[in-house]
Design a protein around this motif. Structure first.
Motif, mmCIF file in Angstrom:
data_model
loop_
_atom_site.group_PDB
_atom_site.id
_atom_site.type_symbol
_atom_site.label_atom_id
_atom_site.label_comp_id
_atom_site.label_asym_id
_atom_site.label_seq_id
_atom_site.Cartn_x
_atom_site.Cartn_y
_atom_site.Cartn_z
ATOM 1 N N VAL A 264 30.346 69.049 6.235
ATOM 2 C CA VAL A 264 31.552 69.111 5.410
ATOM 3 C C VAL A 264 32.041 67.733 4.989
ATOM 4 C CG1 VAL A 264 32.315 71.326 6.337
ATOM 5 C CG2 VAL A 264 32.966 69.212 7.506
ATOM 6 N N THR A 265 31.324 66.677 5.341
ATOM 7 C CA THR A 265 31.700 65.324 4.934
ATOM 8 C C THR A 265 30.594 64.728 4.076
ATOM 9 O OG1 THR A 265 30.759 64.408 6.970
ATOM 10 C CG2 THR A 265 33.123 64.882 6.967
ATOM 11 N N ALA A 266 30.948 63.691 3.337
ATOM 12 C CA ALA A 266 29.954 63.031 2.490
ATOM 13 C C ALA A 266 28.906 62.349 3.362
ATOM 14 C CB ALA A 266 30.639 62.014 1.593
ATOM 15 N N PRO A 267 27.618 62.501 3.050
ATOM 16 C CA PRO A 267 26.593 61.825 3.855
ATOM 17 C C PRO A 267 26.636 60.317 3.724
ATOM 18 C CG PRO A 267 25.616 62.851 1.923
ATOM 19 C CD PRO A 267 27.052 63.293 1.969
ATOM 20 N N GLY A 268 27.095 59.826 2.571
ATOM 21 C CA GLY A 268 27.158 58.390 2.353
ATOM 22 C C GLY A 268 28.291 58.037 1.413
ATOM 23 N N ILE A 269 28.642 56.754 1.375
ATOM 24 C CA ILE A 269 29.723 56.270 0.513
ATOM 25 C C ILE A 269 29.243 55.046 -0.236
ATOM 26 C CG2 ILE A 269 31.581 57.162 1.978
ATOM 27 C CD1 ILE A 269 31.897 54.340 3.115
ATOM 28 N N TYR A 297 28.510 57.402 5.735
ATOM 29 C CA TYR A 297 29.912 57.677 6.018
ATOM 30 C C TYR A 297 30.137 57.492 7.515
ATOM 31 C CZ TYR A 297 34.432 60.059 5.875
ATOM 32 O OH TYR A 297 35.772 60.351 5.965
ATOM 33 N N GLY A 298 31.167 56.748 7.864
ATOM 34 C CA GLY A 298 31.409 56.382 9.261
ATOM 35 C C GLY A 298 31.132 54.918 9.532
ATOM 36 N N THR A 299 30.703 54.177 8.508
ATOM 37 C CA THR A 299 30.465 52.740 8.650
ATOM 38 C C THR A 299 31.783 52.010 8.856
ATOM 39 O OG1 THR A 299 28.492 52.842 7.263
ATOM 40 C CG2 THR A 299 29.539 50.683 7.524
ATOM 41 N N ARG A 300 31.772 51.035 9.771
ATOM 42 C CA ARG A 300 32.964 50.229 10.034
ATOM 43 C C ARG A 300 32.886 48.902 9.284
ATOM 44 N NH1 ARG A 300 36.245 51.275 14.890
ATOM 45 N NH2 ARG A 300 35.580 53.205 15.907
ATOM 46 N N LEU A 301 34.021 48.201 9.261
ATOM 47 C CA LEU A 301 34.109 46.922 8.559
ATOM 48 C C LEU A 301 33.104 45.917 9.116
ATOM 49 C CD1 LEU A 301 35.439 44.952 6.594
ATOM 50 C CD2 LEU A 301 37.215 44.541 8.316
ATOM 51 N N SER A 302 32.913 45.880 10.429
ATOM 52 C CA SER A 302 31.998 44.913 11.036
ATOM 53 C C SER A 302 30.569 45.133 10.546
ATOM 54 C CB SER A 302 32.048 45.022 12.560
ATOM 55 O OG SER A 302 31.714 46.330 12.986
ATOM 56 N N GLN A 303 30.163 46.376 10.347
ATOM 57 C CA GLN A 303 28.818 46.648 9.848
ATOM 58 C C GLN A 303 28.686 46.241 8.383
ATOM 59 O OE1 GLN A 303 29.372 50.784 11.151
ATOM 60 N NE2 GLN A 303 27.427 50.616 12.249
ATOM 61 N N ASP A 354 38.763 47.389 14.085
ATOM 62 C CA ASP A 354 37.609 47.480 13.190
ATOM 63 C C ASP A 354 37.736 48.752 12.349
ATOM 64 O OD1 ASP A 354 35.248 46.972 11.981
ATOM 65 O OD2 ASP A 354 33.970 47.366 13.715
ATOM 66 N N PRO A 355 38.335 48.681 11.145
ATOM 67 C CA PRO A 355 38.607 49.896 10.362
ATOM 68 C C PRO A 355 37.338 50.578 9.868
ATOM 69 C CG PRO A 355 39.861 47.998 9.558
ATOM 70 C CD PRO A 355 38.825 47.472 10.478
ATOM 71 N N TYR A 356 37.442 51.891 9.680
ATOM 72 C CA TYR A 356 36.390 52.649 9.013
ATOM 73 C C TYR A 356 36.490 52.431 7.503
ATOM 74 C CZ TYR A 356 35.531 55.295 13.322
ATOM 75 O OH TYR A 356 35.215 55.662 14.598
ATOM 76 N N LEU A 357 35.341 52.462 6.841
ATOM 77 C CA LEU A 357 35.324 52.335 5.394
ATOM 78 C C LEU A 357 35.429 53.713 4.759
ATOM 79 C CD1 LEU A 357 32.560 49.650 4.748
ATOM 80 C CD2 LEU A 357 34.994 49.339 5.196
ATOM 81 N N MET A 358 36.196 53.783 3.680
ATOM 82 C CA MET A 358 36.357 55.013 2.924
ATOM 83 C C MET A 358 35.636 54.866 1.571
ATOM 84 S SD MET A 358 38.192 57.195 4.719
ATOM 85 C CE MET A 358 37.305 56.638 6.183
ATOM 86 N N PRO A 359 35.340 55.964 0.899
ATOM 87 C CA PRO A 359 34.660 55.865 -0.402
ATOM 88 C C PRO A 359 35.438 54.998 -1.390
ATOM 89 C CG PRO A 359 34.675 58.138 0.376
ATOM 90 C CD PRO A 359 35.545 57.363 1.320
ATOM 91 N N GLY A 360 34.720 54.083 -2.047
ATOM 92 C CA GLY A 360 35.338 53.223 -3.050
ATOM 93 C C GLY A 360 36.026 51.991 -2.506
#
Length: 394
Positions: A264-269, A297-303, A354-360
């Motif tokens: 139910v979530t996007a596989p990638g952003i 999806y689920g990538t953090r700022l550090s990555q 370390d925030p999570y990244l959102m689409p865009g």
């Protein structure tokens, strides 16, 4: 003495401009995740439960299992094969449901089949043919079978990243050709389902309430619990039909557990990166390309910092800073977060900051103070050299 004084004054003024970076300012309550706060003590519950008072639902509520167990319903674009006893090529043929959901028999008789099962559609056609005197009312004289399920348009709203009218279940030309040449009865379109529609709408947001997903169909509606899509349990992935409405409730809270690839979530952003820091002078030399900006999806700022080549390098440029530009998915407010690269890498409590990244989202890397001083010295030297050269010539 005067020239030295002027040079020192100019250098001091330039250095004062690069001594510190002003911390980005954000509107009150624009931060939506605990990792966006530097001090965990300053984070307070940002839960804003969404009100469903304006949610308009039909009067008839049914169980989600009833929708899931119901046979596929015909929609515009579906193909059916009609066989009539004793008829070779007059009425017996393959029909495609028109945009208004009808099939036309003998070029004259329009029969509405949208929202009907194959069995219900077969009875409607048989009744119409008998009424028009085209056939006799013999038992089993009319047979209708499903040849192909086409794509359908559904409306998705609520706690998803890209709400709107969504088209799901479209078939490739190669797949369609195989289906039409197949003599077997029936078809299964795996992409014409509830979870596929949610992914096509950008996936659910981190504040979604997966226990409150509403599916509205005609004068009926049901509430579906999709928590199993995250936890790995069985769910009712209901097949969709044309003009279904999907409404995803919101709990108003950022939930880390929902920030990962799933049904139910996007596989990638897709994110945007800029790294013009030294020693790299451009994004191309920093190897920032489509592969590095397309992240799971689920990538953090550090990555993402590593993907943008913000981490590592010379000791002089180790104390870089990175800025993350995001947008609150709940309120739509912009949010800008600044982090020290070295602190985010070395501190034990890095996960809390370390925030999570959102689409865009967008991120940019800035040089360290040492590299700024180096640039100032170079600028002063380049500016003063012509003056002293002319003075010596004089």
């Amino acid at each position: 003495m005067t020239n030295r004084t002027i040079s020192i004054a100019v250098m001091a003024a330039l250095l004062s401009g690069c001594a510190t970076m002003e911390r980005p300012a954000n509107p009150i309550n624009s931060q939506y995740a605990p990792q966006q706060f530097l001090d965990q003590d300053s984070f307070q519950s940002l839960c804003r439960p969404a009100s469903l008072s304006g949610l308009e639902l039909p009067a008839n509520e049914v169980s989600s299992g009833m929708f899931a167990a119901k046979p596929d319903l015909l929609s515009a674009g579906d193909r059916v094969r009609l066989n009539i006893a004793g008829d070779e090529d007059s009425l017996s043929r393959t029909y495609v449901l028109a945009a208004n959901g009808t099939v036309t028999l003998d070029g004259r008789y329009n029969i509405q089949l949208t929202g009907k099962t194959v069995v219900e559609a077969e009875r409607l056609i048989a009744r119409k043919l008998v009424e028009e005197g085209l056939i006799r009312g013999l038992l089993n004289s009319v047979r209708l079978r499903l040849a192909e399920l086409g794509g359908v348009s559904v409306a998705v709203s609520g706690a998803v990243f890209e709400p709107g009218m969504i088209r799901v279940g479209e078939r490739q030309a190669e797949t369609r050709g195989v289906n039409l040449s197949n003599s077997d009865s029936g078809d299964r379109n795996l992409r014409r389902s509830l979870t596929v529609a949610l992914r096509a709408a950008g996936g659910i947001r981190p504040d979604a309430d997966l226990s409150a997903v509403y599916l509205v169909r005609g004068d009926q509606w049901t509430r579906v619990d999709l928590n199993g899509a995250i936890s790995g349990h069985a769910i009712d992935d209901i097949p969709l039909t044309s003009n279904d409405r999907i409404i995803v409730g919101s709990g108003g809270c950022f939930q880390d557990a929902l920030v990962k690839p799933s049904q139910v979530t996007a596989p990638g952003i897709r994110v945007y990166m800029s790294n013009l820091s030294r020693p790299a002078a451009s994004n191309s030399s920093s190897s920032i390309n489509s592969d590095s900006t397309s992240l799971p999806y689920g990538t953090r700022l550090s990555q993402a910092m590593v993907a943008a080549n913000c981490v590592g390098g010379s000791g002089m440029n180790a104390a870089r800073k990175v800025v993350l530009m995001s947008r609150n998915p709940i309120t739509g407010q912009s949010v800008v977060i600044q982090r020290s690269v070295e602190k985010l890498v070395r501190y034990a409590n890095r996960d809390q900051k370390d925030p999570y990244l959102m689409p865009g989202d967008s991120l940019a890397c800035y040089d360290s103070f040492a590299m700024n001083v180096r640039d100032v010295i170079s600028l002063v030297g380049e500016t003063a050299s012509p003056y002293f050269l002319l003075k010596n010539i004089d």
